[in-house]
Structure formats: C-alpha cells, structure tokens
Design a protein around this motif. Structure first.
Motif, PDB file in Angstrom:
ATOM      1  N   THR A  55       4.301  -3.915 -19.346  1.00 22.39           N
ATOM      2  CA  THR A  55       4.003  -3.047 -20.557  1.00 22.39           C
ATOM      3  C   THR A  55       2.957  -2.157 -19.719  1.00 22.39           C
ATOM      4  N   LYS A  56       2.749  -2.141 -18.760  1.00 23.63           N
ATOM      5  CA  LYS A  56       1.603  -1.521 -17.955  1.00 23.63           C
ATOM      6  C   LYS A  56       2.363  -0.590 -16.739  1.00 23.63           C
ATOM      7  N   MET A  57       1.480  -0.027 -15.985  1.00 23.08           N
ATOM      8  CA  MET A  57       1.559   0.933 -14.551  1.00 23.08           C
ATOM      9  C   MET A  57       1.068  -0.024 -13.928  1.00 23.08           C
ATOM     10  N   VAL A  58       1.900  -0.424 -12.522  1.00 24.63           N
ATOM     11  CA  VAL A  58       1.218  -1.374 -11.750  1.00 24.63           C
ATOM     12  C   VAL A  58       1.342  -0.620 -10.331  1.00 24.63           C
ATOM     13  N   LEU A  59       0.476  -0.646  -9.672  1.00 23.48           N
ATOM     14  CA  LEU A  59       0.399   0.031  -8.184  1.00 23.48           C
ATOM     15  C   LEU A  59       0.258  -1.364  -7.281  1.00 23.48           C
ATOM     16  N   VAL A  60       1.458  -1.471  -6.528  1.00 21.60           N
ATOM     17  CA  VAL A  60       1.294  -2.592  -5.433  1.00 21.60           C
ATOM     18  C   VAL A  60       1.341  -1.811  -4.120  1.00 21.60           C
ATOM     19  N   LEU A  86       4.232   0.630  -3.862  1.00 20.22           N
ATOM     20  CA  LEU A  86       5.477   0.558  -4.775  1.00 20.22           C
ATOM     21  C   LEU A  86       4.730   0.912  -6.294  1.00 20.22           C
ATOM     22  N   LEU A  87       5.154   1.898  -7.057  1.00 18.92           N
ATOM     23  CA  LEU A  87       4.606   2.187  -8.234  1.00 18.92           C
ATOM     24  C   LEU A  87       5.639   1.546  -9.405  1.00 18.92           C
ATOM     25  N   TYR A  88       5.036   0.629 -10.183  1.00 17.31           N
ATOM     26  CA  TYR A  88       5.991   0.145 -11.416  1.00 17.31           C
ATOM     27  C   TYR A  88       5.427   0.645 -12.744  1.00 17.31           C
ATOM     28  N   HIS A  89       6.481   1.522 -13.312  1.00 15.24           N
ATOM     29  CA  HIS A  89       5.962   2.039 -14.900  1.00 15.24           C
ATOM     30  C   HIS A  89       6.948   1.029 -15.748  1.00 15.24           C
ATOM     31  N   LYS A  90       6.122   0.193 -16.280  1.00 10.52           N
ATOM     32  CA  LYS A  90       6.766  -0.750 -17.534  1.00 10.52           C
ATOM     33  C   LYS A  90       8.102  -1.018 -17.008  1.00 10.52           C
ATOM     34  N   LYS A 143     -10.143   6.122  -7.965  1.00 10.89           N
ATOM     35  CA  LYS A 143      -9.171   6.933  -8.929  1.00 10.89           C
ATOM     36  C   LYS A 143      -8.887   6.137  -9.965  1.00 10.89           C
ATOM     37  N   LEU A 144      -8.661   4.909  -9.756  1.00 13.84           N
ATOM     38  CA  LEU A 144      -8.417   4.259 -10.854  1.00 13.84           C
ATOM     39  C   LEU A 144      -9.371   3.896 -12.021  1.00 13.84           C
ATOM     40  N   ILE A 145     -10.701   4.194 -11.600  1.00 12.12           N
ATOM     41  CA  ILE A 145     -11.638   3.898 -12.641  1.00 12.12           C
ATOM     42  C   ILE A 145     -11.305   4.846 -13.813  1.00 12.12           C
ATOM     43  N   LYS A 146     -10.731   5.719 -13.541  1.00 13.64           N
ATOM     44  CA  LYS A 146     -10.479   6.886 -14.826  1.00 13.64           C
ATOM     45  C   LYS A 146      -9.204   6.571 -15.386  1.00 13.64           C
ATOM     46  N   LEU A 147      -8.642   5.660 -14.980  1.00 15.92           N
ATOM     47  CA  LEU A 147      -7.078   4.980 -15.524  1.00 15.92           C
ATOM     48  C   LEU A 147      -7.105   3.414 -15.571  1.00 15.92           C
ATOM     49  N   PRO A 148      -7.922   3.031 -16.364  1.00 19.57           N
ATOM     50  CA  PRO A 148      -7.725   1.531 -16.755  1.00 19.57           C
ATOM     51  C   PRO A 148      -6.525   1.012 -17.082  1.00 19.57           C
ATOM     52  N   GLN A 149      -5.485   1.756 -17.262  1.00 17.49           N
ATOM     53  CA  GLN A 149      -4.158   1.262 -17.915  1.00 17.49           C
ATOM     54  C   GLN A 149      -3.412   1.287 -16.678  1.00 17.49           C
ATOM     55  N   VAL A 150      -3.859   1.454 -15.625  1.00 22.44           N
ATOM     56  CA  VAL A 150      -3.004   1.190 -14.312  1.00 22.44           C
ATOM     57  C   VAL A 150      -3.828   0.031 -13.549  1.00 22.44           C
ATOM     58  N   GLN A 151      -3.020  -0.856 -13.006  1.00 25.12           N
ATOM     59  CA  GLN A 151      -3.694  -2.253 -12.273  1.00 25.12           C
ATOM     60  C   GLN A 151      -3.058  -2.086 -10.791  1.00 25.12           C
ATOM     61  N   LEU A 152      -4.325  -1.902 -10.110  1.00 24.47           N
ATOM     62  CA  LEU A 152      -3.911  -2.111  -8.286  1.00 24.47           C
ATOM     63  C   LEU A 152      -3.960  -3.591  -7.924  1.00 24.47           C
ATOM     64  N   ILE A 153      -2.903  -3.761  -7.333  1.00 28.66           N
ATOM     65  CA  ILE A 153      -2.767  -5.240  -6.797  1.00 28.66           C
ATOM     66  C   ILE A 153      -2.249  -4.941  -5.198  1.00 28.66           C
ATOM     67  N   GLN A 154      -2.965  -5.729  -4.372  1.00 29.25           N
ATOM     68  CA  GLN A 154      -2.780  -5.639  -3.027  1.00 29.25           C
ATOM     69  C   GLN A 154      -1.961  -6.750  -2.771  1.00 29.25           C
ATOM     70  N   VAL A 155      -0.787  -6.801  -1.753  1.00 26.16           N
ATOM     71  CA  VAL A 155      -0.271  -7.639  -1.155  1.00 26.16           C
ATOM     72  C   VAL A 155      -0.516  -7.842   0.211  1.00 26.16           C
ATOM     73  N   LEU A 156      -0.855  -8.884   0.599  1.00 26.96           N
ATOM     74  CA  LEU A 156      -1.477  -8.981   2.024  1.00 26.96           C
ATOM     75  C   LEU A 156      -0.436  -9.888   2.799  1.00 26.96           C
ATOM     76  N   LEU A 157       0.123  -9.329   3.845  1.00 25.20           N
ATOM     77  CA  LEU A 157       0.924 -10.114   4.729  1.00 25.20           C
ATOM     78  C   LEU A 157       0.001 -10.792   5.638  1.00 25.20           C
ATOM     79  N   PRO A 158       0.042 -12.247   5.880  1.00 26.67           N
ATOM     80  CA  PRO A 158      -0.616 -12.762   7.124  1.00 26.67           C
ATOM     81  C   PRO A 158      -0.135 -12.439   8.457  1.00 26.67           C
TER      82      PRO A 158
END
Length: 172
Positions: free
Chosen positions: A41-46, A126-130, A66-81
C-alpha cells in the motif's frame, strides 16, 4: 508436453507472486523483520548495494534527504555481504552509525527474491509502487538520477502519493 505445461505453470506462478525479501535476511535499523508483501500500500525504494560501493553511500544520503519531504515513501537498503570476508554485526552497526543511516538495512545472502531482475552492478534501484513488482529497475548514476526525478515529481504533485498511507512497519 504435459510436463512442459506444468513447468510453464510453475514458472508463471513464481512470477505472479512478485518479488520478496529473502527469508534469511538479517535486519537492523528496524524492530521487525520486513516483508515486501506488507509494503503493497506504499511506495518503496529498495537500493541494493555492497560494502565496497562508495558511491552508494552518497546516493543513500541524497535519497534520505529527499525523502524527508515524502514520508509516504520508504527507503530500504539491501546490503550484500562481501564474498571474501563476512562482516561482523559490530562492523555493520558501525557502518550504519558512520553514515548516519536510519533507514532499514537488510543483509541478504543472495538476490533470489528479486524475480526476473537482472541485477549485475551496484547500486541497483528498485521502485515499487503499491505492488510486488518494481515499476522501475536499473543500476548506476542514470538510475539514481531517474529515481530522484520521480521523487521530485511526487513532491511537486502530491496527488501521486495522496492515496498512500504514511509508512509504518508492522510485525509479520
């Protein structure tokens, strides 16, 4: 021919499910294990990175600002070891503190959950929109610039995000 049809159905079902975060992911900067399914139900930026990719840290800082102005967007970092040397938990916590990262960071053993994605270089965006399928997927500076442009469009025209809920993680 019957076995070929079953194989096609199995492959089609796998793609229909969409992407998913790895079950064996280790998460920090969050209280809960994160599921991509809970984000539909959100926009997620991976942003997929590794510890050797220095420009990723710059991109992540810019995106966080940038996302301080867009609390509806969640930033998630995927870190590969690092395949040569697995970082310790203390090293990973130090990494997050050094760069002042407050977004969730998942350590993934592999990228098998990102179905149909050809991820060959980092950082990868990767940008996921709902959805469980990304609306945008690409690597490098051009990808970073395209994501920033998309976020700017959302700032200028908030109606693009109006129907999205403010993002709160819920336990699985």
């Amino acid at each position: 021919t019957i076995s070929f049809c079953f194989l096609l159905l199995h492959v089609a079902a796998a793609f229909a499910q969409g992407d998913a975060f790895h079950e064996k992911a280790y998460w920090f900067n969050t209280e809960f294990k994160i599921s991509l399914q809970s984000c539909t139900t959100k926009m997620v930026l991976v942003v997929i990175t590794d510890l050797r990719c220095e420009e990723s840290n710059y991109y992540l800082h810019e995106l966080s600002e940038k996302l301080i102005k867009l609390p509806q967007v969640q930033l998630i970092q995927v870190l590969l070891p690092d395949t040569q040397q697995t970082p310790s938990r203390a090293h990973l916590v130090q990494y997050a503190q050094l760069h002042n990262f407050s977004h969730p960071i998942g350590i993934f053993p592999d990228l098998s959950g990102f179905k149909g994605q050809n991820i060959t270089s980092y950082p990868h965006f990767l940008l996921y929109h709902k959805s469980l399928s990304p609306t945008y997927s690409n690597s490098g500076y051009d990808a970073f610039y395209a994501v920033m442009k998309k976020l700017d469009e959302c700032i200028v025209d908030p109606s693009k995000l109006r129907e999205m809920e403010l993002f709160l993680f819920k336990p699985m």
